[in-house]
Motif scaffolding. Structure first.
Motif, short mmCIF file in Angstrom:
data_model
loop_
_atom_site.label_atom_id
_atom_site.label_comp_id
_atom_site.label_asym_id
_atom_site.label_seq_id
_atom_site.Cartn_x
_atom_site.Cartn_y
_atom_site.Cartn_z
N LYS A 207 0.81 -1.22 0.00
CA LYS A 207 0.00 0.00 0.00
C LYS A 207 0.85 1.26 0.00
N PHE A 208 1.99 1.21 0.70
CA PHE A 208 2.83 2.41 0.79
C PHE A 208 3.36 2.82 -0.58
N LEU A 209 3.44 1.86 -1.53
CA LEU A 209 3.95 2.18 -2.86
C LEU A 209 3.06 3.19 -3.57
N LYS A 210 1.74 3.13 -3.29
CA LYS A 210 0.82 4.03 -3.98
C LYS A 210 1.07 5.49 -3.61
N TYR A 211 1.56 5.72 -2.38
CA TYR A 211 1.88 7.09 -1.98
C TYR A 211 3.09 7.62 -2.76
N MET A 212 3.92 6.72 -3.24
CA MET A 212 5.10 7.13 -3.99
C MET A 212 4.77 7.60 -5.40
N LEU A 213 3.52 7.39 -5.84
CA LEU A 213 3.11 7.86 -7.17
C LEU A 213 3.19 9.38 -7.29
N ILE A 214 3.23 10.07 -6.15
CA ILE A 214 3.33 11.53 -6.16
C ILE A 214 4.62 11.99 -6.84
N PHE A 215 5.64 11.10 -6.88
CA PHE A 215 6.91 11.48 -7.50
C PHE A 215 6.81 11.56 -9.02
N ILE A 216 5.76 10.99 -9.62
CA ILE A 216 5.60 11.06 -11.08
C ILE A 216 5.38 12.50 -11.54
N PRO A 217 4.34 13.20 -11.00
CA PRO A 217 4.18 14.61 -11.42
C PRO A 217 5.35 15.48 -11.00
#
Length: 347
Positions: free
Chosen positions: A2-12
């Motif tokens: 689940k914590f991986l989904k928070y890392m999606l913020i690094f895309i933008p």
């Protein structure tokens, strides 16, 4: 996961950074942090598809898309002529899967379940094929390092392409073996747990979207290789053999460890060893074929990479011989990986 989904913020953040001309080293870090959750989404997508396609096809898709991240990263490195990074990432993926992933899985699973058993016939088949494959992959380097240069044809690329064609044919034959002629050897030992959380359409869309964003981030990552090597004093070999495989396969590594902790060592070992086999027989040949579009690449490993590859595969065969694993074996595999990593770090 689940914590991986928070890392999606690094895309933008990475996309904004590209337009604002962040330094190459910063872009490398942002791209790496973006690729890890994207690879996780890709793994989750293939896992959801397996509920509809069946575990056998699902397992094949998981292995294929699990290596897709690294294939994409290597393609952009190939395009920029970073051959050492590409070759190191091939060697690093094989070494990392066998030593780090398999070791961490045995360590985590062994701490929870003491002694774990697996179907040694399946693992022996895969690990034996892995041994033959890595020998074939090493032949161009063995000739180069053994014979004086004046006795060799200087067109190493031709030998590499010939080896790649043979490897790719062997990959096709391995699919025929596992899916048709000897499919009973690969019978699933575990019942599928739970049910699909996503519709088939949603899983396919997420898989495609993750692949597109990984391609974008991979270009950012490769553009930052020179910056990360000069600013941090790291060699291209270390970036290729340690950093890129860990970044590209982080989600797959997590899956293997999770399976081991659920006492599903057959699955964990197949992820580790099966993924290494696919790197040699599928990813490496494809990269060599793609290099013909730019500058032909030879698959000549240095002596240290050769020794690390062969030792890793011999260890995989030894582990497969008794059909059992424990946490101490896992700790030993991880220790060997750390020693190899330390060796490349000081280069």
């Amino acid at each position: 996961m689940k914590f991986l989904k928070y890392m999606l913020i690094f895309i933008p953040i990475s996309i904004v950074g590209k337009f604002m001309n962040f330094s190459p080293a910063v872009m490398f870090i942002l791209a790496a942090l973006s690729i890890i959750p994207l690879a996780g989404l890709m793994g989750e997508g293939t896992e959801e598809i397996s509920f509809y396609s069946g575990p056998k096809i699902g397992g094949f898709l998981n292995a294929t898309f699990g290596n897709a991240t690294e294939l994409i990263i290597s393609f952009f490195a190939l395009k920029q002529g970073l051959f050492e990074v590409v070759k190191s990432s091939i060697a690093g993926s094989i070494i990392g899967n066998i030593l780090l992933v398999l070791g961490a899985s045995m360590l985590a699973g062994g701490l929870k379940h003491k002694t774990q058993e697996f179907n040694k016939n399946i693992v022996e088949t895969t690990s034996s094929m892995l041994l033959f494959a890595v020998i074939g992959l090493s032949i161009p380097a063995v000739f180069t390092h053994t014979f004086p240069s004046d006795l060799l044809n200087t067109r190493y690329e031709g030998l590499s392409i010939a080896v790649a064609v043979i490897m790719f044919i062997l990959y096709i034959l391995s699919l025929v073996f596992s899916f048709f002629t000897h499919k009973e050897l690969y019978a699933v030992n575990y019942e599928e747990e739970g049910k699909a959380k996503w519709s088939l359409k949603k899983a396919i869309i997420i898989l495609i979207a993750a692949t597109i964003f990984i391609a974008i981030e991979s270009e950012f990552l490769v553009d930052g290789v020179e910056g990360i090597t000069s600013n941090l004093g790291l060699s291209e070999a270390f970036v290729g053999i340690i950093l890129i495989p860990i970044i590209g396969n982080a989600a797959e590594h997590t899956t293997a460890i999770t399976m081991a902790m659920k006492n599903k060592m057959d699955v964990a070992i197949e992820i580790a060893i099966g993924s290494s086999l696919q790197i040699i027989l599928f990813v490496a040949p494809i990269l060599l074929f793609l290099s013909l579009m730019f500058t032909p690449m030879s698959i000549i490993f240095n002596q240290f990479e050769l020794i690390a590859l062969i030792v890793s595969v011999l260890i995989a065969n030894k582990v497969a011989s008794d059909g059992q694993s424990n946490w101490l074996e896992g700790a030993q595999l991880v220790a060997v990986y750390l020693i190899i990593a330390a060796g490349f770090f000081i280069v």
